[in-house]
Scaffold this active site. Structure first.
Site, mmCIF file in Angstrom:
data_model
loop_
_atom_site.group_PDB
_atom_site.id
_atom_site.type_symbol
_atom_site.label_atom_id
_atom_site.label_comp_id
_atom_site.label_asym_id
_atom_site.label_seq_id
_atom_site.Cartn_x
_atom_site.Cartn_y
_atom_site.Cartn_z
ATOM 1 N N TYR A 1 0.834 -1.204 0.000
ATOM 2 C CA TYR A 1 0.000 0.000 0.000
ATOM 3 C C TYR A 1 0.871 1.257 0.000
ATOM 4 O O TYR A 1 0.750 2.134 -0.869
ATOM 5 C CB TYR A 1 -0.940 -0.016 1.219
ATOM 6 C CG TYR A 1 -1.588 1.306 1.513
ATOM 7 C CD1 TYR A 1 -2.417 1.911 0.564
ATOM 8 C CD2 TYR A 1 -1.378 1.974 2.723
ATOM 9 C CE1 TYR A 1 -3.016 3.144 0.826
ATOM 10 C CE2 TYR A 1 -1.970 3.186 2.990
ATOM 11 C CZ TYR A 1 -2.785 3.766 2.044
ATOM 12 O OH TYR A 1 -3.363 4.989 2.305
ATOM 13 N N ALA B 1 1.267 -7.503 12.504
ATOM 14 C CA ALA B 1 2.441 -7.440 11.617
ATOM 15 C C ALA B 1 2.510 -6.080 10.927
ATOM 16 O O ALA B 1 1.486 -5.555 10.468
ATOM 17 C CB ALA B 1 2.357 -8.541 10.572
HETATM 18 N N1 UFG Z 1 -5.031 -1.190 16.935
HETATM 19 C C1 UFG Z 1 -5.373 -2.059 17.955
HETATM 20 N N2 UFG Z 1 -6.538 -2.748 17.852
HETATM 21 C C2 UFG Z 1 -7.373 -2.623 16.765
HETATM 22 C C3 UFG Z 1 -7.012 -1.718 15.736
HETATM 23 C C4 UFG Z 1 -5.829 -1.020 15.851
HETATM 24 O O1 UFG Z 1 -4.644 -2.215 18.929
HETATM 25 O O2 UFG Z 1 -8.415 -3.305 16.722
HETATM 26 C C5 UFG Z 1 -3.781 -0.433 17.056
HETATM 27 C C6 UFG Z 1 -2.819 -0.707 15.920
HETATM 28 O O3 UFG Z 1 -2.049 -1.840 16.178
HETATM 29 C C7 UFG Z 1 -2.022 0.596 15.882
HETATM 30 C C8 UFG Z 1 -3.021 1.656 16.345
HETATM 31 O O4 UFG Z 1 -4.077 0.936 16.977
HETATM 32 O O5 UFG Z 1 -0.996 0.524 16.805
HETATM 33 C C9 UFG Z 1 -3.604 2.444 15.209
HETATM 34 O O6 UFG Z 1 -4.051 1.530 14.214
HETATM 35 P P1 UFG Z 1 -4.935 1.964 12.965
HETATM 36 O O7 UFG Z 1 -5.231 0.712 12.201
HETATM 37 O O8 UFG Z 1 -6.070 2.796 13.425
HETATM 38 O O9 UFG Z 1 -3.977 2.918 12.148
HETATM 39 P P2 UFG Z 1 -2.503 2.648 11.595
HETATM 40 O O10 UFG Z 1 -1.595 3.495 12.421
HETATM 41 O O11 UFG Z 1 -2.183 1.235 11.448
HETATM 42 O O12 UFG Z 1 -2.684 3.187 10.113
HETATM 43 C C10 UFG Z 1 -2.381 4.472 9.739
HETATM 44 C C11 UFG Z 1 -3.208 4.835 8.517
HETATM 45 C C12 UFG Z 1 -2.813 3.955 7.355
HETATM 46 C C13 UFG Z 1 -1.332 4.045 7.139
HETATM 47 C C14 UFG Z 1 -0.598 3.680 8.403
HETATM 48 C C15 UFG Z 1 0.893 3.868 8.241
HETATM 49 O O13 UFG Z 1 -4.568 4.669 8.791
HETATM 50 O O14 UFG Z 1 -3.465 4.397 6.191
HETATM 51 O O15 UFG Z 1 -1.013 4.528 9.450
HETATM 52 O O16 UFG Z 1 1.581 3.005 9.118
HETATM 53 F F1 UFG Z 1 -0.966 3.190 6.162
#
Ligand code: UFG
Length: 327
Positions: A139, A278
């Site tokens: 992505y 992951a």
């Molecule tokens: N998390 C949980 N439980 C859940 C969902 C998320 O503990 O059910 C945690 C994730 O592990 C992470 C944090 O919450 O540590 C935030 O997760 P999100 O999925 O909300 O967001 P991300 O940080 O993974 O994703 C964001 C953007 C993506 C981008 C990414 C870059 O939404 O588009 O950052 O790393 F690709």
């Protein structure tokens, strides 16, 4: 201005389309509704349902389009690992077709919806725009490849473009918030627990090198994000590709987010620690100094409490129209 918004039935695209209309622009939304919601397209926007590649020439060919804001994309990190072809074709191919259609029809202004995933695991936080770009999933790699394409189109063909690299977008605006068929983001999932659609929130790891062992992220209100798109559009200049990070500059841990959701909703929100997910970096915090100083971007909804309140109001109002409620 007459503006085309691709992906304008999606979460960020629809809020941006509404913000452009509020600012007095004429907006045409293109969306194939594969992940967007028809109700999210703002009143006042013309709506074309269709595949971007099929309809771009027809929409851009009228000779009266002043710019394009390009949101249409595949955006699930996990899915991009399992099915990269969907991302390379769905993001890179489609965007190249759009850039070529813009070129054919003399449309020279673009705002591109990009992501912090272009950086991957950072060496230093807050992350500035000159940080190394080492995406850890397809992505992020597709979005980075598109940035390279945009830069070269700007240099060679006189396109004026801005890429905005979003950190964690959250909150809601004017009846539009996150309502994905497949929801992976923390705040909407936590609020689904408060609504009773899920039993508990799984916390992906509590042994990260952070203040409380859970991952830290920078949450930005979707309406503040939309304001940045308007500023970017106004500042586009032919032959120039600008890239800006967009975040609030504050880091909140997963536990802190859940606690704020408990305060806002009054629900106990059971949480359970699960293995690390992951590809998650421990800490992602943006430096948005560049867009603040270059374009005068001044986000006003940076308090996490406010962001969650708006998301909660939307979630409650959506009720059984939520994809999660229907499962
Ligand atoms: N998390 C949980 N439980 C859940 C969902 C998320 O503990 O059910 C945690 C994730 O592990 C992470 C944090 O919450 O540590 C935030 O997760 P999100 O999925 O909300 O967001 P991300 O940080 O993974 O994703 C964001 C953007 C993506 C981008 C990414 C870059 O939404 O588009 O950052 O790393 F690709």
């Amino acid at each position: 201005m007459k503006l085309v918004v691709t992906g304008g039935a999606g979460y960020v695209g629809s809020v941006c389309a509404a913000t452009l209309i509020e600012a007095g622009h004429e907006v045409v939304v293109i969306d194939d509704l594969s992940t967007g919601n028809r109700y999210a397209v703002p009143e006042g926007a013309a709506f074309v349902e269709g595949n971007l590649v099929d309809v771009a020439d027809e929409i851009l060919g009228g000779g009266d389009v002043d710019g394009v804001l390009h949101f249409a994309a595949r955006s699930l990190v996990g899915e991009s690992v399992e099915d990269p072809a969907k991302y390379w074709h769905g993001n890179l191919d489609v965007t190249l077709s759009l850039l070529d259609a813009m070129r054919r029809h003399g449309v020279h202004s673009l705002v591109f919806s990009s992501t912090a995933a272009t950086y991957g695991e950072p060496d230093v936080v807050p992350i500035t725009e000159d940080a190394a770009t080492r995406p850890t999933n397809p992505y992020g790699a597709t979005k980075l490849a598109i940035d390279y394409a945009i830069t070269s189109y700007c240099n060679a063909y006189g396109l004026g473009a801005t890429s905005l690299r979003y950190f964690n977008v959250a909150g809601a605006h004017d009846g539009v918030g996150e309502n994905h068929l497949t929801e992976t983001h923390l705040i909407p999932i936590v609020l689904q627990v408060a609504m009773g659609y899920r039993e508990k929130i799984m916390v992906y790891g509590d042994d990260w090198p952070t203040k409380d062992g859970t991952c830290v992220r920078d949450y930005i209100h979707v309406r503040d994000l939309a304001d940045a798109h308007l500023l970017a559009l106004q500042s586009n200049s032919p032959g120039t590709h600008r890239i800006y990070n967009l975040g609030s500059g504050d880091g909140y841990s997963v536990r802190e987010v859940i606690d704020v959701c408990r305060e806002v909703t009054g629900h106990p929100i059971p949480a359970e620690v699960a293995p690390r997910r992951a590809g998650d970096p421990a800490v992602l915090i943006a430096s948005s100094e560049k867009i603040r100083s270059d374009l005068g971007w001044d986000p006003t909804r940076t308090e996490l409490h406010r962001i969650v309140e708006d998301a909660w109001e939307f979630t409650r109002a959506l009720g059984d129209r939520s994809h999660s409620a229907r499962r």
